[in-house]
Each structure stands twice: as C-alpha cells, then as structure tokens.
Motif scaffolding. Structure first.
Motif, PDB file in Angstrom:
ATOM      1  N   GLN A  26      23.621  15.313  15.783  1.00 32.42           N
ATOM      2  CA  GLN A  26      24.714  16.188  15.353  1.00 32.42           C
ATOM      3  C   GLN A  26      25.079  17.188  16.446  1.00 32.42           C
ATOM      4  O   GLN A  26      26.258  17.445  16.700  1.00 32.42           O
ATOM      5  CB  GLN A  26      24.332  16.928  14.073  1.00 32.42           C
ATOM      6  CG  GLN A  26      24.240  16.030  12.869  1.00 32.42           C
ATOM      7  CD  GLN A  26      23.697  16.752  11.643  1.00 32.42           C
ATOM      8  OE1 GLN A  26      23.421  17.951  11.662  1.00 32.42           O
ATOM      9  NE2 GLN A  26      23.541  16.004  10.561  1.00 32.42           N
ATOM     10  N   LYS A  27      24.067  17.751  17.108  1.00 32.02           N
ATOM     11  CA  LYS A  27      24.313  18.715  18.185  1.00 32.02           C
ATOM     12  C   LYS A  27      25.029  18.060  19.357  1.00 32.02           C
ATOM     13  O   LYS A  27      25.962  18.631  19.925  1.00 32.02           O
ATOM     14  CB  LYS A  27      22.994  19.328  18.666  1.00 32.02           C
ATOM     15  CG  LYS A  27      22.400  20.321  17.709  1.00 32.02           C
ATOM     16  CD  LYS A  27      21.077  20.843  18.239  1.00 32.02           C
ATOM     17  CE  LYS A  27      20.374  21.701  17.221  1.00 32.02           C
ATOM     18  NZ  LYS A  27      19.054  22.151  17.696  1.00 32.02           N
ATOM     19  N   LEU A  28      24.580  16.867  19.748  1.00 31.71           N
ATOM     20  CA  LEU A  28      25.215  16.173  20.867  1.00 31.71           C
ATOM     21  C   LEU A  28      26.674  15.868  20.557  1.00 31.71           C
ATOM     22  O   LEU A  28      27.556  16.061  21.391  1.00 31.71           O
ATOM     23  CB  LEU A  28      24.466  14.875  21.185  1.00 31.71           C
ATOM     24  CG  LEU A  28      23.112  15.033  21.861  1.00 31.71           C
ATOM     25  CD1 LEU A  28      22.383  13.692  21.905  1.00 31.71           C
ATOM     26  CD2 LEU A  28      23.273  15.600  23.265  1.00 31.71           C
ATOM     27  N   LYS A  29      26.929  15.406  19.350  1.00 35.13           N
ATOM     28  CA  LYS A  29      28.300  15.081  18.944  1.00 35.13           C
ATOM     29  C   LYS A  29      29.176  16.335  18.942  1.00 35.13           C
ATOM     30  O   LYS A  29      30.302  16.315  19.435  1.00 35.13           O
ATOM     31  CB  LYS A  29      28.300  14.418  17.570  1.00 35.13           C
ATOM     32  CG  LYS A  29      29.673  13.979  17.122  1.00 35.13           C
ATOM     33  CD  LYS A  29      29.614  13.239  15.811  1.00 35.13           C
ATOM     34  CE  LYS A  29      31.019  12.830  15.381  1.00 35.13           C
ATOM     35  NZ  LYS A  29      31.005  12.065  14.148  1.00 35.13           N
ATOM     36  N   ALA A  30      28.662  17.431  18.402  1.00 34.64           N
ATOM     37  CA  ALA A  30      29.436  18.674  18.327  1.00 34.64           C
ATOM     38  C   ALA A  30      29.691  19.261  19.713  1.00 34.64           C
ATOM     39  O   ALA A  30      30.790  19.750  19.995  1.00 34.64           O
ATOM     40  CB  ALA A  30      28.705  19.694  17.452  1.00 34.64           C
ATOM     41  N   LYS A  31      28.713  19.208  20.580  1.00 33.34           N
ATOM     42  CA  LYS A  31      28.824  19.843  21.899  1.00 33.34           C
ATOM     43  C   LYS A  31      29.551  18.978  22.922  1.00 33.34           C
ATOM     44  O   LYS A  31      30.331  19.477  23.728  1.00 33.34           O
ATOM     45  CB  LYS A  31      27.434  20.202  22.418  1.00 33.34           C
ATOM     46  CG  LYS A  31      27.458  20.997  23.703  1.00 33.34           C
ATOM     47  CD  LYS A  31      26.078  21.467  24.094  1.00 33.34           C
ATOM     48  CE  LYS A  31      26.141  22.288  25.375  1.00 33.34           C
ATOM     49  NZ  LYS A  31      24.836  22.790  25.750  1.00 33.34           N
ATOM     50  N   HIS A  32      29.284  17.656  22.909  1.00 33.54           N
ATOM     51  CA  HIS A  32      29.798  16.788  23.966  1.00 33.54           C
ATOM     52  C   HIS A  32      30.772  15.717  23.483  1.00 33.54           C
ATOM     53  O   HIS A  32      31.348  15.008  24.295  1.00 33.54           O
ATOM     54  CB  HIS A  32      28.629  16.095  24.689  1.00 33.54           C
ATOM     55  CG  HIS A  32      27.661  17.046  25.287  1.00 33.54           C
ATOM     56  ND1 HIS A  32      27.959  17.826  26.381  1.00 33.54           N
ATOM     57  CD2 HIS A  32      26.389  17.364  24.945  1.00 33.54           C
ATOM     58  CE1 HIS A  32      26.913  18.568  26.687  1.00 33.54           C
ATOM     59  NE2 HIS A  32      25.956  18.318  25.834  1.00 33.54           N
ATOM     60  N   GLY A  33      30.902  15.556  22.180  1.00 33.17           N
ATOM     61  CA  GLY A  33      31.734  14.474  21.660  1.00 33.17           C
ATOM     62  C   GLY A  33      30.901  13.213  21.533  1.00 33.17           C
ATOM     63  O   GLY A  33      29.684  13.258  21.432  1.00 33.17           O
TER      64      GLY A  33
END
Length: 91
Positions: A26-33
């Motif tokens: 979830q963090k990777l998706k929110a921060k980097h797409g």
C-alpha cells in the motif's frame, strides 16, 4: 537489467508478516504509483522499470527485485533502502 535479492529471518507470526507486507504494498503504491497483487504468500509489485516480489514463510522474508535498464542506475540506492526496511521491520 539488474537484480536484487535479499533475505531476512524473522520470528513473527505468519499473519503479522502478511499484514506488514500488505502495508508495504500500500505504501509503495501510494508513494510511487504502480500496482501490487497477492499470489499465495507472495506479493508482486510492478511499476515502470521495477518488477518486485516479497515472499515469506514461517521463518524467512525474501525480496526479489528486477530493475529495467533505466532503473538499474539506482540499484545501489534501492538495495540499500530495501535492506534498511527489512532490518528495521523483520530482523
């Protein structure tokens, strides 16, 4: 293409490791797409130039990252960040 493989032993319950891995996705998706999906006990994350998977069992967490040509220039930085994350959260 460049490849990063890291592994850490852990003493956590499998459900806790799964929750932490979900939060990472979830963090990777929110921060980097990019996007991620689950396949059993493995989460796959894909984004432009990055194909990564995090898998785990009762004792080990494994990270396997394949970097495309352009992202290969950042291999050292990415490997350092992944290693730091594993040390802080799973060791």
């Amino acid at each position: 293409m460049s490849h990063i493989q890291l592994e850490r032993n852990h003493t956590m319950e499998k459900a806790q490791v799964r929750t932490m891995t979900e939060e990472l996705g979830q963090k990777l998706k929110a921060k980097h797409g990019g996007d991620y999906c689950w396949e059993g006990d493995t989460v796959h994350y894909k984004h432009s130039g990055i194909d990564a998977k995090v898998s785990f069992d009762d004792k080990t967490v494994r990270v396997d990252v394949t970097l495309g040509l352009l992202m290969s220039a950042f291999k050292g930085m990415i490997e350092s960040e992944v290693s730091k994350y594993l040390d802080e959260n799973f060791a």
